[in-house]
Design a protein around this motif. Structure first.
Motif, PDB file in Angstrom:
ATOM      1  N   LYS A  31       0.819  -1.220   0.000  1.00  0.00           N
ATOM      2  CA  LYS A  31       0.000   0.000   0.000  1.00  0.00           C
ATOM      3  C   LYS A  31       0.853   1.270   0.000  1.00  0.00           C
ATOM      4  CE  LYS A  31      -3.833  -2.207  -0.095  1.00  0.00           C
ATOM      5  NZ  LYS A  31      -4.762  -2.083  -1.211  1.00  0.00           N
ATOM      6  N   ASN A  32       2.143   1.125  -0.224  1.00  0.00           N
ATOM      7  CA  ASN A  32       3.098   2.243  -0.321  1.00  0.00           C
ATOM      8  C   ASN A  32       3.351   2.990   0.981  1.00  0.00           C
ATOM      9  OD1 ASN A  32       3.617   1.787  -3.088  1.00  0.00           O
ATOM     10  ND2 ASN A  32       1.730   2.860  -3.607  1.00  0.00           N
ATOM     11  N   CYS A  33       2.982   2.415   2.103  1.00  0.00           N
ATOM     12  CA  CYS A  33       3.233   3.044   3.407  1.00  0.00           C
ATOM     13  C   CYS A  33       4.735   3.135   3.689  1.00  0.00           C
ATOM     14  CB  CYS A  33       2.565   2.256   4.521  1.00  0.00           C
ATOM     15  SG  CYS A  33       0.795   1.999   4.314  1.00  0.00           S
ATOM     16  N   MET A  34       5.477   2.134   3.216  1.00  0.00           N
ATOM     17  CA  MET A  34       6.910   2.064   3.498  1.00  0.00           C
ATOM     18  C   MET A  34       7.711   3.084   2.677  1.00  0.00           C
ATOM     19  SD  MET A  34       6.781  -0.209   5.850  1.00  0.00           S
ATOM     20  CE  MET A  34       8.369  -0.921   6.206  1.00  0.00           C
ATOM     21  N   THR A  35       7.047   3.816   1.824  1.00  0.00           N
ATOM     22  CA  THR A  35       7.705   4.894   1.092  1.00  0.00           C
ATOM     23  C   THR A  35       8.073   6.029   2.048  1.00  0.00           C
ATOM     24  OG1 THR A  35       6.450   4.342  -0.891  1.00  0.00           O
ATOM     25  CG2 THR A  35       7.451   6.531  -0.820  1.00  0.00           C
ATOM     26  N   CYS A  36       7.207   6.295   3.005  1.00  0.00           N
ATOM     27  CA  CYS A  36       7.421   7.398   3.949  1.00  0.00           C
ATOM     28  C   CYS A  36       7.764   6.942   5.357  1.00  0.00           C
ATOM     29  CB  CYS A  36       6.169   8.271   4.007  1.00  0.00           C
ATOM     30  SG  CYS A  36       5.771   9.068   2.429  1.00  0.00           S
ATOM     31  N   HIS A  37       7.532   5.674   5.672  1.00  0.00           N
ATOM     32  CA  HIS A  37       7.750   5.151   7.021  1.00  0.00           C
ATOM     33  C   HIS A  37       8.653   3.918   6.972  1.00  0.00           C
ATOM     34  CE1 HIS A  37       4.377   7.491   8.716  1.00  0.00           C
ATOM     35  NE2 HIS A  37       3.745   7.198   7.594  1.00  0.00           N
ATOM     36  N   THR A  38       9.367   3.679   8.055  1.00  0.00           N
ATOM     37  CA  THR A  38      10.038   2.401   8.277  1.00  0.00           C
ATOM     38  C   THR A  38       9.666   1.952   9.679  1.00  0.00           C
ATOM     39  OG1 THR A  38      12.077   3.266   9.254  1.00  0.00           O
ATOM     40  CG2 THR A  38      12.040   3.070   6.856  1.00  0.00           C
ATOM     41  N   THR A  66      -6.386   4.193  12.503  1.00  0.00           N
ATOM     42  CA  THR A  66      -7.182   3.817  11.332  1.00  0.00           C
ATOM     43  C   THR A  66      -7.686   5.069  10.627  1.00  0.00           C
ATOM     44  OG1 THR A  66      -7.829   1.705  12.318  1.00  0.00           O
ATOM     45  CG2 THR A  66      -9.231   2.549  10.554  1.00  0.00           C
ATOM     46  N   THR A  67      -8.201   6.018  11.387  1.00  0.00           N
ATOM     47  CA  THR A  67      -8.682   7.274  10.809  1.00  0.00           C
ATOM     48  C   THR A  67      -7.545   8.035  10.137  1.00  0.00           C
ATOM     49  OG1 THR A  67     -10.461   7.430  12.430  1.00  0.00           O
ATOM     50  CG2 THR A  67      -9.810   9.478  11.336  1.00  0.00           C
ATOM     51  N   SER A  68      -6.383   8.098  10.783  1.00  0.00           N
ATOM     52  CA  SER A  68      -5.237   8.797  10.184  1.00  0.00           C
ATOM     53  C   SER A  68      -4.789   8.125   8.889  1.00  0.00           C
ATOM     54  CB  SER A  68      -4.063   8.850  11.158  1.00  0.00           C
ATOM     55  OG  SER A  68      -4.349   9.709  12.230  1.00  0.00           O
ATOM     56  N   ILE A  69      -4.794   6.807   8.869  1.00  0.00           N
ATOM     57  CA  ILE A  69      -4.397   6.078   7.666  1.00  0.00           C
ATOM     58  C   ILE A  69      -5.375   6.369   6.535  1.00  0.00           C
ATOM     59  CG2 ILE A  69      -4.175   3.770   6.638  1.00  0.00           C
ATOM     60  CD1 ILE A  69      -3.146   2.857   9.474  1.00  0.00           C
ATOM     61  N   MET A  82       0.419  13.817   6.458  1.00  0.00           N
ATOM     62  CA  MET A  82       0.226  12.488   5.896  1.00  0.00           C
ATOM     63  C   MET A  82      -1.018  12.548   5.021  1.00  0.00           C
ATOM     64  SD  MET A  82      -0.104   8.840   7.787  1.00  0.00           S
ATOM     65  CE  MET A  82      -1.499   7.834   7.332  1.00  0.00           C
ATOM     66  N   PRO A  83      -0.890  12.184   3.746  1.00  0.00           N
ATOM     67  CA  PRO A  83      -2.053  12.247   2.866  1.00  0.00           C
ATOM     68  C   PRO A  83      -3.048  11.129   3.160  1.00  0.00           C
ATOM     69  CG  PRO A  83      -0.211  11.283   1.698  1.00  0.00           C
ATOM     70  CD  PRO A  83       0.306  11.717   3.042  1.00  0.00           C
ATOM     71  N   ALA A  84      -4.282  11.337   2.729  1.00  0.00           N
ATOM     72  CA  ALA A  84      -5.289  10.285   2.808  1.00  0.00           C
ATOM     73  C   ALA A  84      -4.858   9.125   1.910  1.00  0.00           C
ATOM     74  CB  ALA A  84      -6.643  10.829   2.355  1.00  0.00           C
ATOM     75  N   ASN A  85      -5.261   7.933   2.258  1.00  0.00           N
ATOM     76  CA  ASN A  85      -4.860   6.734   1.505  1.00  0.00           C
ATOM     77  C   ASN A  85      -6.088   6.048   0.935  1.00  0.00           C
ATOM     78  OD1 ASN A  85      -1.844   6.365   2.005  1.00  0.00           O
ATOM     79  ND2 ASN A  85      -2.663   6.879   4.017  1.00  0.00           N
ATOM     80  N   ALA A  86      -6.536   6.535  -0.219  1.00  0.00           N
ATOM     81  CA  ALA A  86      -7.740   6.006  -0.854  1.00  0.00           C
ATOM     82  C   ALA A  86      -7.585   4.551  -1.297  1.00  0.00           C
ATOM     83  CB  ALA A  86      -8.110   6.884  -2.054  1.00  0.00           C
ATOM     84  N   GLN A  87      -6.355   4.096  -1.483  1.00  0.00           N
ATOM     85  CA  GLN A  87      -6.108   2.731  -1.937  1.00  0.00           C
ATOM     86  C   GLN A  87      -6.180   1.717  -0.797  1.00  0.00           C
ATOM     87  OE1 GLN A  87      -3.695   4.879  -1.279  1.00  0.00           O
ATOM     88  NE2 GLN A  87      -1.916   3.813  -0.487  1.00  0.00           N
ATOM     89  N   VAL A  88      -6.390   2.182   0.430  1.00  0.00           N
ATOM     90  CA  VAL A  88      -6.436   1.314   1.604  1.00  0.00           C
ATOM     91  C   VAL A  88      -7.890   1.199   2.066  1.00  0.00           C
ATOM     92  CG1 VAL A  88      -5.659   1.029   3.996  1.00  0.00           C
ATOM     93  CG2 VAL A  88      -4.126   2.040   2.307  1.00  0.00           C
ATOM     94  N   SER A  89      -8.383  -0.033   2.201  1.00  0.00           N
ATOM     95  CA  SER A  89      -9.741  -0.240   2.714  1.00  0.00           C
ATOM     96  C   SER A  89      -9.749  -0.038   4.227  1.00  0.00           C
ATOM     97  CB  SER A  89     -10.221  -1.653   2.381  1.00  0.00           C
ATOM     98  OG  SER A  89      -9.523  -2.611   3.178  1.00  0.00           O
TER      99      SER A  89
END
Length: 104
Positions: A31-38, A66-69, A82-89
């Protein structure tokens, strides 16, 4: 014999726990989270272990993360939003939040 059973049980527990953690890290990567986080160091966003420490003991931590994600957030960790993550259910966001909070 009892020591062998205990050792085997502990080994299997560790194996299943590491596989569960890997599955969630794989989801974060997908979900590309690891682009900005480790897990253990700040990149653009905070390290996941730092997030876990900040929310430790908060009963509503999974819901907050969950809301922040899903919706994104601003100002919780500095100037970078942190942008909204529309690709994450929502189910994936809950799984990711629980995984982050379980990190030590």
């Amino acid at each position: 014999m009892k020591k062998i059973i205990i050792a085997t049980t502990l080994s299997l527990t560790a194996l299943f726990a590491s596989q569960a953690a890997w599955a969630d890290q794989a989801l974060a990567t997908a979900k590309n989270c690891m682009t900005c986080h480790t897990i253990d160091k700040k990149i653009l966003g905070p390290a996941y272990k730092d997030v876990a420490a900040k929310y430790k003991g908060q009963a509503d931590a999974v819901a907050k993360l969950t809301t922040s994600i899903l919706k994104g957030s601003t100002g919780k960790w500095g100037a970078i939003a942190m942008p909204a993550n529309a690709q994450v259910s929502e189910a994936e966001a809950k799984k990711l939040a629980a995984w982050v909070l379980a990190l030590k």
